[in-house]
Every structure is written in structure tokens, then in C-alpha cells.
Design an enzyme around this catalytic site. Structure first.
Site, mmCIF file in Angstrom:
data_model
loop_
_atom_site.group_PDB
_atom_site.id
_atom_site.type_symbol
_atom_site.label_atom_id
_atom_site.label_comp_id
_atom_site.label_asym_id
_atom_site.label_seq_id
_atom_site.Cartn_x
_atom_site.Cartn_y
_atom_site.Cartn_z
ATOM 1 N N GLN A 177 35.918 46.581 38.307
ATOM 2 C CA GLN A 177 36.264 45.761 39.471
ATOM 3 C C GLN A 177 35.035 45.005 39.962
ATOM 4 O O GLN A 177 33.964 45.590 40.114
ATOM 5 C CB GLN A 177 36.809 46.667 40.574
ATOM 6 C CG GLN A 177 37.230 45.887 41.806
ATOM 7 C CD GLN A 177 37.999 46.733 42.802
ATOM 8 O OE1 GLN A 177 38.445 47.826 42.486
ATOM 9 N NE2 GLN A 177 38.157 46.221 44.006
ATOM 10 N N ASP A 178 35.213 43.705 40.228
ATOM 11 C CA ASP A 178 34.122 42.887 40.788
ATOM 12 C C ASP A 178 32.889 42.852 39.882
ATOM 13 O O ASP A 178 31.771 43.123 40.303
ATOM 14 C CB ASP A 178 33.714 43.388 42.178
ATOM 15 C CG ASP A 178 34.799 43.130 43.221
ATOM 16 O OD1 ASP A 178 35.844 42.577 42.865
ATOM 17 O OD2 ASP A 178 34.579 43.480 44.384
ATOM 18 N N ASP A 213 39.622 41.179 40.205
ATOM 19 C CA ASP A 213 38.750 40.147 40.811
ATOM 20 C C ASP A 213 37.414 40.068 40.092
ATOM 21 O O ASP A 213 36.357 39.998 40.718
ATOM 22 C CB ASP A 213 38.482 40.463 42.296
ATOM 23 C CG ASP A 213 39.759 40.521 43.111
ATOM 24 O OD1 ASP A 213 40.764 39.934 42.677
ATOM 25 O OD2 ASP A 213 39.744 41.154 44.175
ATOM 26 N N GLN A 261 34.382 48.731 43.920
ATOM 27 C CA GLN A 261 33.625 47.540 43.558
ATOM 28 C C GLN A 261 32.297 47.941 42.933
ATOM 29 O O GLN A 261 31.577 48.748 43.498
ATOM 30 C CB GLN A 261 33.372 46.664 44.780
ATOM 31 C CG GLN A 261 34.634 46.100 45.403
ATOM 32 C CD GLN A 261 35.131 46.928 46.558
ATOM 33 O OE1 GLN A 261 34.909 48.135 46.608
ATOM 34 N NE2 GLN A 261 35.810 46.284 47.494
ATOM 35 N N ARG A 321 43.457 34.956 42.197
ATOM 36 C CA ARG A 321 44.132 35.113 43.475
ATOM 37 C C ARG A 321 43.214 34.561 44.552
ATOM 38 O O ARG A 321 41.985 34.541 44.410
ATOM 39 C CB ARG A 321 44.541 36.557 43.747
ATOM 40 C CG ARG A 321 43.423 37.554 43.841
ATOM 41 C CD ARG A 321 43.994 38.880 44.327
ATOM 42 N NE ARG A 321 42.994 39.938 44.314
ATOM 43 C CZ ARG A 321 43.193 41.128 44.876
ATOM 44 N NH1 ARG A 321 44.340 41.409 45.473
ATOM 45 N NH2 ARG A 321 42.245 42.054 44.839
#
Ligand code: NAG
Ligand code: NAG
Ligand code: NAG
Length: 429
Positions: free
Chosen positions: A259-260, A281, A237, A340
Site C-alpha cells: 500500500q502506498d 493507491d 501505508q 481513485r
């Protein structure tokens, strides 16, 4: 493909008139015409968060007014949609009344309009030609609990710094040049060790963290360049931008990471004409946000997940949370999931959005929610186009194709109560 949920209750005219009066005085109590009475009100503040703007922070609380307002009564997405449709209808009535009255449709909240009168400008330039060389120095110079807008005029260049806009300093603007945007970059991941030797975690990995209210940015690149976005690299992250304050607007910005990337942490947020790049995400959090005319781009050759909207029934005030994408474009490498579920009541709607062929046919993923069709997960699409759009595919059975009425609350700045706080970016000096 998906089922449509039950149509929302319809308010009668008398009820709307009453609601309009109440809402106009910034405290609204909404009673639906159904026997199941709901209440929506703008609370003066958010519990547990210091007020940085004279208690003007607006929070929409929808629930049965049993204290927290969340548990039990706000779980179902029918209620969420119904509440949004009601709020939309109420606002429409107010605007109509104001237009007729000649009082003007927009009414920016008092703290904000006071802050805009007499804004100060600080020039920040990495080459030493401004009052400050770094954004961090400029932020230090802003007085605590400032009541006026402070525009940081950030000249083109690369700013290698980790920036926190503290919650005690509202009304900050990062003003760059969209044609030659200033780049703010850092490279922390959740595993990076902080001063105390402990990992900073996802929250602490942000290159720029906005903790105050009424933030604005235009023509800025927010980047986390930790080397995990490269193909084959191990994930981690690494947040480029975290927005925790409410009433934050971003124009012509790029939020760039893996990511993130964008921690849309909490509050009302508006992203207009932005580019958001990431992998897993990459837009995530508890915010209630509108993304309008944005390009959302996957940078991974593997599987990307555009959103992980965080909402769990048990979170107080959770009904105010959700992401709406309006007239956006979804594209990039690999295969792309639209979202998600981070929690059992995650909420995301895409409208009039162009979806590339990379969007997977099923569209959405339930993550750890065993039976999304039975939870409060609300994933909808409305009039999207392109090879990846719902009309071309069989989506998971629990996602929705919205009706006109269901989509309306999501397809405009009213979704984030924008008329009380969204202002255009300031003109360059
Ligand atoms: C209409 O205008 C009057 C006078 O300016 C004002 O007092 C009233 O609140 C306005 N009503 C609405 C619905 O805006
Ligand atoms: C974004 O940048 C372009 C190019 O400079 C400009 O024309 C446009 O007005 C900007 N949009 C906003 C919302 O400021
Ligand atoms: C992050 O950037 C700093 C300064 O440029 C560098 O010293 C460090 O090695 C980088 N860390 C990683 C994990 O790339």
C-alpha cells in the site's frame, strides 16, 4: 466509454509568436484567445520551500494571477486541458524556431548545466570496497548547497537503510547497474513509532525520501518490505520512495511495496522504463509526472488501485499537478482500478498503455467525491490496448476517451517540461 470535454480554445498565430518570445525568456504570460484570460508563468520558486538550486526551480502556475492562482478559476478540467494544449502549442513553435535557427532544440536550465560540468563520483559498496559502505554516509559527505552533480556509484548489493536526500543537497544521482541493481530496503509503516514515540505517518514511512531537486536514479530497487503486502495481511501505508523535489528522473528502477508504494509527492518527475509494484493507491500524491515505458504491477489478490492522484481545487498551484502514463503496461493479480480520486480534481491520463484483463470494466473510482462528473476530476484514456482497455468496456460515465488534440499534451516529455531538465543517466564508471 466516456464523454469528451469541450475542445480547447485555439490560439492564433500572432498570439503564439508573442507567447513564444515570452516563454523563451523563461517567463511566460499566456493569454488565451477566449475572453476568459488565463495566465501561465514560470515562477522563480515555490513558496514555503527553501531554494536549493539558486532559484532555478520552475513551477508552472496557471490561474488568474490573483495571488494563489488556484481557487475558483482553475477548477475545471477544460481549463486544465486547454492550458496544456496551449503550452504544448507554444513549445512546438519555439522548437520550430530554434531548429530553423540552428541553436538546438534542447536548452537545459542554467543551474543544471553548470552542475553537470565537473560532476563528482563517490563509490558506495556494501562490501567495504568503496569509499562508503552506506548511502547515508555518502550523502553526509556531500557539501551543503552543492552546486555540482554528485554521482553515488552504488555497487550491487543490499542496502538496509532508511535514506533521506535532504533538500539542501540537490543534483544527487544514485547510479546502479540495471542488470544487477542495488537494493535499498527498509520496513517502516505509517504506524511505526519514531524516536519521539509518535507514529511516523505515511510521509515518514518512506525507505528513500528525495527532498532535493535535480535528483536522478538509474538501476536501483527502492523497496519497502514491511510484511503487509502478503495475501490476507492487514494493510498499512508503507512507502518505498517519496519524491518531493522537482526535476527528478528515474531510469530502470524498481519501486516495490504494497500500500502506498510510490509517494509522487510534488514537483516535476519522469519515470522511464521502471517497474512499480504495489496494492492500494500505490502511486499517489501531488506530482506532475510522466511515466513512460513502465510496468505497473498489482501485487494483491484483492483490489488494487494504481493511482490516487491528489488534487483539490483549493490547493494553490494545483493546476500543475497530474499523472500521465505513456506506453506503460498494467497487469498483476486481483482486480485493478486505474485510479481513485484523492480530492475533487484528481488528474490521470493513460495513453498507448497495455491493460490486462484485471483492470475492472468501470476503470475508475470517485472515492469520496460525490459527483465526479461535476467536480474537476479528470481521468482520461487514449489509444490503450488489451482486454482491460476502455474500448472493451463501459467505463464510469465521467471518465474520458481523449481526442488526438486533448491527448497530445500528455504524450511526451513536454508534459513535464522535460527539455529544460531531463538528461540521460550517466555512464557507468
Ligand atoms: C537565434 O540565434 C541567435 C544567435 O545565436 C539568438 O540570439 C536568438 O536568440 C536565436 N533565436 C531563437 C528563437 O532561438
Ligand atoms: C535500462 O537498462 C538496459 C539494460 O541494461 C539498457 O539497455 C537501457 O539502455 C537502460 N535504459 C536507460 C534509459 O538507461
Ligand atoms: C524491520 O526490520 C528490522 C531489522 O531487520 C527488524 O528488527 C524488525 O522486526 C522489522 N519490523 C517489522 C515490522 O517487520
Amino acid at each position: 466509454m466516456g464523454q469528451n470535454c469541450r475542445p480547447p480554445p485555439v490560439l492564433d498565430r500572432a498570439a503564439i509568436a508573442v507567447l513564444a518570445t515570452l516563454l523563451a525568456s523563461s517567463f511566460v504570460s499566456v493569454s488565451s484567445s477566449s475572453s476568459n484570460v488565463q495566465q501561465a508563468r514560470f515562477a522563480a520558486n515555490t513558496a514555503g520551500k527553501a531554494t536549493s538550486a539558486g532559484g532555478q526551480q520552475a513551477t508552472l502556475v496557471i490561474g488568474n494571477n490573483n495571488g494563489g492562482g488556484a481557487a475558483g478559476t482553475t477548477g475545471s478540467f477544460e481549463e486544465f486541458v486547454a492550458a496544456n494544449v496551449e503550452s504544448y502549442n507554444v513549445n512546438k513553435q519555439i522548437y520550430a524556431a530554434k531548429l530553423k535557427n540552428g541553436t538546438g532544440v534542447k536548452s537545459v536550465d542554467a543551474a543544471l548545466s553548470a552542475a553537470e560540468a565537473g560532476a563528482a563520483r563517490y563509490v558506495v559498496s556494501a562490501d567495504g570496497k568503496g569509499r562508503f559502505r552506506t548511502i547515508t554516509e555518502a550523502l553526509k559527505a556531500v557539501p551543503e548547497k552543492n552546486k555540482k552533480r554528485v554521482i553515488l556509484d552504488i555497487r550491487p548489493g543490499t542496502y538496509r537503510e532508511k535514506v533521506v536526500v535532504p533538500y539542501t543537497k540537490p543534483f544527487i544521482t544514485f547510479l546502479g547497474d540495471p542488470k544487477s541493481p542495488a537494493v535499498i530496503m527498509w520496513n517502516d509503516t505509517a504506524a511505526t513509532r519514531g524516536k519521539d514515540g509518535a507514529p511516523v505517518g505515511t510521509v515518514g514511512s518512506a525507505t528513500v525520501a528525495v527532498e532535493s531537486d535535480y535528483f536522478m536514479a538509474s538501476g536501483i530497487v527502492f523497496r519497502n518490505h514491511a510484511p503487509m503486502a502478503a495475501p490476507g495481511a492487514k494493510g498499512g501505508q508503507a512507502v518505498a520512495l517519496r519524491v518531493w523535489g522537482t526535476k527528478a528522473a528515474f531510469y530502470n528502477c524498481t519501486i516495490d511495496g504494497g500500500q502506498d508504494t510510490l509517494y509522487d509527492h510534488q514537483g516535476l518527475h519522469y519515470f522511464k522504463s521502471c517497474v512499480i509494484r504495489g496494492s492500494v493507491d500505490f502511486i499517489f500524491g501531488f506530482g506532475r509526472s510522466l511515466y513512460e515505458d513502465c510496468a505497473v504491477v498489482s501485487v494483491t489478490a484483492q483490489t488494487a488501485v494504481l493511482t490516487a492522484q491528489q488534487r483539490t481545487r483549493s490547493i494553490a498551484g494545483a493546476a500543475e499537478s497530474g499523472f500521465s502514463f505513456l506506453r506503460c503496461a498494467v497487469s498483476g493479480a486481483g482486480q485493478i482500478y486505474l485510479g481513485r480520486a484523492w480530492g475533487d480534481s484528481s488528474r490521470v491520463v493513460y495513453s498507448y498503455t497495455a491493460m490486462g484483463k484485471e483492470v475492472v470494466p468501470v476503470g475508475w473510482d470517485g472515492w469520496n467525491v460525490a459527483r465526479p462528473e461535476r467536480s474537476g476530476v479528470y481521468y482520461g484514456e487514449y489509444r490503450c490496448t488489451g482486454a482491460g482497455a476502455a474500448a472493451q468496456h463501459r467505463r464510469v460515465a465521467w471518465s474520458l476517451v481523449l481526442t488526438d488534440a486533448q491527448a497530445r499534451p500528455f504524450t511526451g516529455t513536454h508534459f513535464v517540461y522535460g527539455d529544460s531538465w531531463i538528461l540521460p543517466p550517466p555512464k557507468p564508471a
